[in-house]
Design a protein around this motif. Sequence first.
Motif: not given
Length: 490
Positions: A369-370, A398-400, A421-422, A427-429
């Motif tokens: 979804l992210g 998660a490199r963006f 989200i990303l 667990k931390n999402r």
Amino acid sequence: MSQEVDTVFTTQTQHSEDMSQFESQPMEALIWGRLYAKNMTITTLGTKRALPLIDTISRIYDLRKETYSAGRKETNDLCINTEHVPLKIIRGISSLHFTIRKNLADKEAPAYIKDHSRNGTFINGTLIGQGKEFILKDDDVISLSHQSFKAIVYKDQRVSKHLTELPEEIRQTYYVGHELGSGACGTVYLIHNAITCEAFAMKLVKKNLLNECSKPTILNEPQRIMNEVKIMKSLKHPCVIKMHDIVNTPESVYMVLEYMKGGDLLSRIIRNKRLQEKTAKIFFLQMCHAVKYLHEKGITHRDLKPDNILLEKEDEITLLKVSDFGLSKFVEQDSVMRTICGTILFVAPEVLATGGIGSYTKKVDIWSLGVVLFTMLSGKMPFSDSYGTPAVEQIKRARFNFSDESWKPISSAAKNLIYKILTVDPKNRPTLDEILGSAWLRDRDAVAQVERLIKKKLTGTKKPGKCTSDIENNNDHVFIEPPKKRPRNN
């Protein structure tokens, strides 16, 4: 021009100038349908003599133009009188008995027959009803005045391989039109119910192609197909595509689904380059509610991407539906999934990191979804091999970034939500409830617009005494904003 081509029941409106336009063109390219006289006689053009149908080649009436009329009146294209049908039948034939029409701009468009008569026009023994229309299918029998008087047989002149391969259950119920789209494992056609004229999308999946488009770790062919069927038949939500019918043959599966005129979200993004933030927010709200519903049903989609998000209309703000559950799987509460599935650029890092050997949860849909949200707002992918390093490595870390010019007008609230989200560690999402309660989605106008879209859909499909959607049975109204503190009374 040969005489047999110009044969009619009695044609009074065929003029020489009408024929001249066909002289220089192949006749076959102009004929979209044919009527074969059955239990009646016809008259050869230029004669007054009625000839028995069985004894003459002039039994065919070619359909070329957009509309045709039939009845006792001489000005009809097909004039039916006592030369053609018995006296006891002619008494039941109206001046205008039926009309046939077809949109010539679309060679795959259906032909409609409309009943104008007092005593009835029947298709395969079923009464159309005065003022109503049916869709004509190949080999349909048209009866006049009484269902037992089988007067005419309609032949569809389209030549398409997929039409000849259709199972009887599909051919009897639906008119199959043009192709809407295709992928590695299936093709989607626009179809219409022949009696109700309602449009649907038919997804055709050939079982022998699944070995070519599936990875070895994905479910085998019959299991995978019937898994999609099982899931879709159990779903009932305004933002989830609905299955209306299913036909399973040894070679293929035919799924009759809701027809979404607005196309898919990917096409909308490409056409507009990117979506306005307000539009993206309304779409994203609907996606979140759809995925929340799936998760509450024990279903993880696992292939969320713009291609699988369908839009009801071409309007900028429209109802949205999540579709294509071919990679989904029923899972028990607290269980894990161990299959690598999905489209690589939308796949969560934990799936790539474990190579399908480890375990992962429904949080994979949150990640997807992210990525979809990022794509809607910028018109670009957050991860790509063209960014210098392999996309797989970018996803794992998660490199963006938001450095592109397209992000300048986007609110910080939207960017913050994408950052959350990303998150690599599932667990931390955030959960879907946390996403729905985020600052960006706590937008009264957006929530109200989504509620209106949902309410309109529910109102249009609700049956008396029954709930149209599980939303109506949910004590926690999914579209109401999180509670806010009440102002203290003075």
